[in-house]
Design an enzyme around this catalytic site. Structure first.
Site, PDB file in Angstrom:
ATOM      1  N   ALA A  30      52.492  38.259  45.990  1.00 53.73           N
ATOM      2  CA  ALA A  30      51.936  37.346  44.979  1.00 53.73           C
ATOM      3  C   ALA A  30      51.692  35.974  45.593  1.00 53.73           C
ATOM      4  O   ALA A  30      50.655  35.339  45.345  1.00 53.73           O
ATOM      5  CB  ALA A  30      52.880  37.239  43.783  1.00 53.73           C
ATOM      6  N   ASP A  31      52.620  35.500  46.401  1.00 58.14           N
ATOM      7  CA  ASP A  31      52.422  34.235  47.117  1.00 58.14           C
ATOM      8  C   ASP A  31      51.207  34.316  48.035  1.00 58.14           C
ATOM      9  O   ASP A  31      50.351  33.417  48.044  1.00 58.14           O
ATOM     10  CB  ASP A  31      53.654  33.911  47.967  1.00 58.14           C
ATOM     11  CG  ASP A  31      54.732  33.173  47.197  1.00 58.14           C
ATOM     12  OD1 ASP A  31      54.399  32.461  46.236  1.00 58.14           O
ATOM     13  OD2 ASP A  31      55.909  33.305  47.556  1.00 58.14           O
ATOM     14  N   LEU A  32      51.151  35.362  48.836  1.00 56.26           N
ATOM     15  CA  LEU A  32      50.108  35.455  49.858  1.00 56.26           C
ATOM     16  C   LEU A  32      48.727  35.629  49.233  1.00 56.26           C
ATOM     17  O   LEU A  32      47.756  34.999  49.669  1.00 56.26           O
ATOM     18  CB  LEU A  32      50.423  36.605  50.813  1.00 56.26           C
ATOM     19  CG  LEU A  32      51.726  36.455  51.600  1.00 56.26           C
ATOM     20  CD1 LEU A  32      52.025  37.716  52.398  1.00 56.26           C
ATOM     21  CD2 LEU A  32      51.668  35.247  52.520  1.00 56.26           C
TER      22      LEU A  32
ATOM     23  N   ALA B 129      47.537  32.372  47.822  1.00 54.53           N
ATOM     24  CA  ALA B 129      47.031  31.487  48.877  1.00 54.53           C
ATOM     25  C   ALA B 129      45.601  31.848  49.251  1.00 54.53           C
ATOM     26  O   ALA B 129      44.747  30.963  49.403  1.00 54.53           O
ATOM     27  CB  ALA B 129      47.941  31.572  50.102  1.00 54.53           C
TER      28      ALA B 129
ATOM     29  N   ASP C 108      57.929  34.362  43.873  1.00 52.44           N
ATOM     30  CA  ASP C 108      57.178  35.594  44.057  1.00 52.44           C
ATOM     31  C   ASP C 108      57.863  36.792  43.410  1.00 52.44           C
ATOM     32  O   ASP C 108      57.225  37.578  42.708  1.00 52.44           O
ATOM     33  CB  ASP C 108      56.983  35.854  45.560  1.00 52.44           C
ATOM     34  CG  ASP C 108      56.273  37.164  45.840  1.00 52.44           C
ATOM     35  OD1 ASP C 108      55.049  37.150  46.017  1.00 52.44           O
ATOM     36  OD2 ASP C 108      56.953  38.215  45.880  1.00 52.44           O
TER      37      ASP C 108
END
Length: 389
Positions: free
Chosen positions: A176-178, A181, A144
């Site tokens: 960015a990860d969230l 998802a 991220d």
């Protein structure tokens, strides 16, 4: 518990945050999610502590808890041929597979898209990577923090370059990860809806970089429209004034005046109607042009009273504003408590799923699993000939 996705079978081969977060979202909506973990150590985030939940050998990092509610855990060595075959057995009857391995790594174990699609063409196969399945950086490790840098977010986050000692900043959570998802779950749901018509699943290629570029939103659009890259502006907004952090007599607050009517109300409440009448400040475009003049006037006025005083004055007057709370203050706030955003699942304190449907909040009643906590039951079911327990 709402079970809108009751009967949906999800095989979660992912670890860390983006993939597990997507799997948890599906579990909260009622899907049956089996998480496959590495024997002995499991998901990397089980060891990302302190802080920990629990004690001794049974303790788990709170990081792991945030993204793995609602799942069953089985430990499988996918690099072993027997382990890979066990995963294929589970995949034969699954509806969704989520993985975030390096490009091509699962194919070496016979678990790539082509392999799984051949044995279960109805399955939706979601691959989450840092940079996508193709392109010159496809093999680069994608975390991220790196993607916030490579995707432009850090270039517009932080104090302006002219402030001594300033530098680009990352966001305080792994956005960015969230976001990847959340985008992945919407794509999975769309592919499942299409599957009802076609009987065939799709491969979802979810890249953190692509998501981060999409997240630039108005900043990306501003560049495409003008050819001028946006710059860091600290807490100020590039297109709206006043819309930033201001110091008060005892701390700081956010003022987020979004239109001219709100600005006029703000001026009236501060007993400064001449500001709204001033041609330099009468419209948002003018306020942006004369940003420095107006911000200086507001800053001097707001230091005269406390944050609580200003919020108590401005909020009832429909002027958008807020105190800046730390995380403890967030969970102690009346509104967050009234909305039920802190929950307990299986004795574990967790943050709730944020959506409500007809007044109910989707939330799995299964606590984050112990490593291989469901392995024996899953293996026994498979040995009995049931492809999915």
């Amino acid at each position: 518990m709402l079970k809108m996705l009751d009967g949906l079978r999800v095989l979660d081969l992912s670890r860390v945050l983006a993939g597990p977060w997507a799997g948890q979202m599906l579990a909260d909506y009622g899907a049956d999610v089996i998480k496959v973990e590495r024997p002995g150590s499991g998901d990397d985030t089980r060891a990302w502590g302190p802080p920990w939940w629990g004690e001794g050998d049974g303790r788990t990092a709170s990081y792991f808890l945030c993204a793995n509610r609602g799942k069953r855990s089985i430990a499988i060595d996918m690099a072993d041929s027997a382990g890979a075959e066990l995963v294929r057995t589970l995949a034969r009857e699954a509806d969704v597979l989520i993985e975030n391995y390096k490009v091509g790594q699962l194919a070496r174990y016979g678990l790539g898209w082509d392999d799984i699609h051949a044995i279960n063409p109805r399955l939706v196969y979601c691959s989450i990577t840092g940079y996508g399945q193709d392109g010159p950086r496809a093999q680069a490790p994608g975390y991220d923090f790196a993607v916030q840098a490579a995707g432009g977010l850090m270039s517009v986050t932080g104090e302006p370059a002219e402030v001594p000692g300033s530098q680009p900043q990352k966001v305080g959570v792994a956005v960015a990860d969230l976001f990847t998802a959340v985008y992945a779950v919407t794509a999975i749901q769309a592919a499942l809806l299409e599957r009802h018509r076609t009987g065939v699943g799709r491969r979802v290629d979810a890249a953190l970089l692509d998501t981060q570029v999409a997240m630039l939103a108005n900043q990306g659009s501003a560049y495409l429209a003008t050819g001028r890259p946006p710059r860091r502006m600290g807490n100020a907004h590039p297109s709206i004034v006043p819309y930033q952090v201001f110091a008060t007599a005892d701390g700081h607050m956010v003022l987020a005046v979004g239109n001219d009517l709100q600005f006029r109300r703000f001026c009236e409440l501060l007993q400064q109607p001449d500001w709204a009448a001033d041609p330099r400040f009468a419209s948002n475009a003018a306020r942006v042009q004369h940003r420095g003049d107006l911000v200086g006037l507001i800053a001097a006025r707001l230091t005269e009273r406390s944050t609580a005083d200003w919020v108590a004055l401005l909020e009832p007057g429909l002027v958008p504003c807020a105190p800046i709370l730390d995380v403890q203050g967030v969970f102690e706030s009346e509104q967050v408590q009234a909305r039920g955003m802190q929950v307990e699942v299986g004795g574990v304190p967790l943050v709730a799923q944020p959506m409500r449907l007809d007044g109910e909040r989707p939330l799995s009643d299964r606590a984050p699993p112990q490593l291989d906590g469901d392995g024996d039951a899953i293996r026994a079911a498979l040995a009995a000939g049931r492809c999915w327990p």
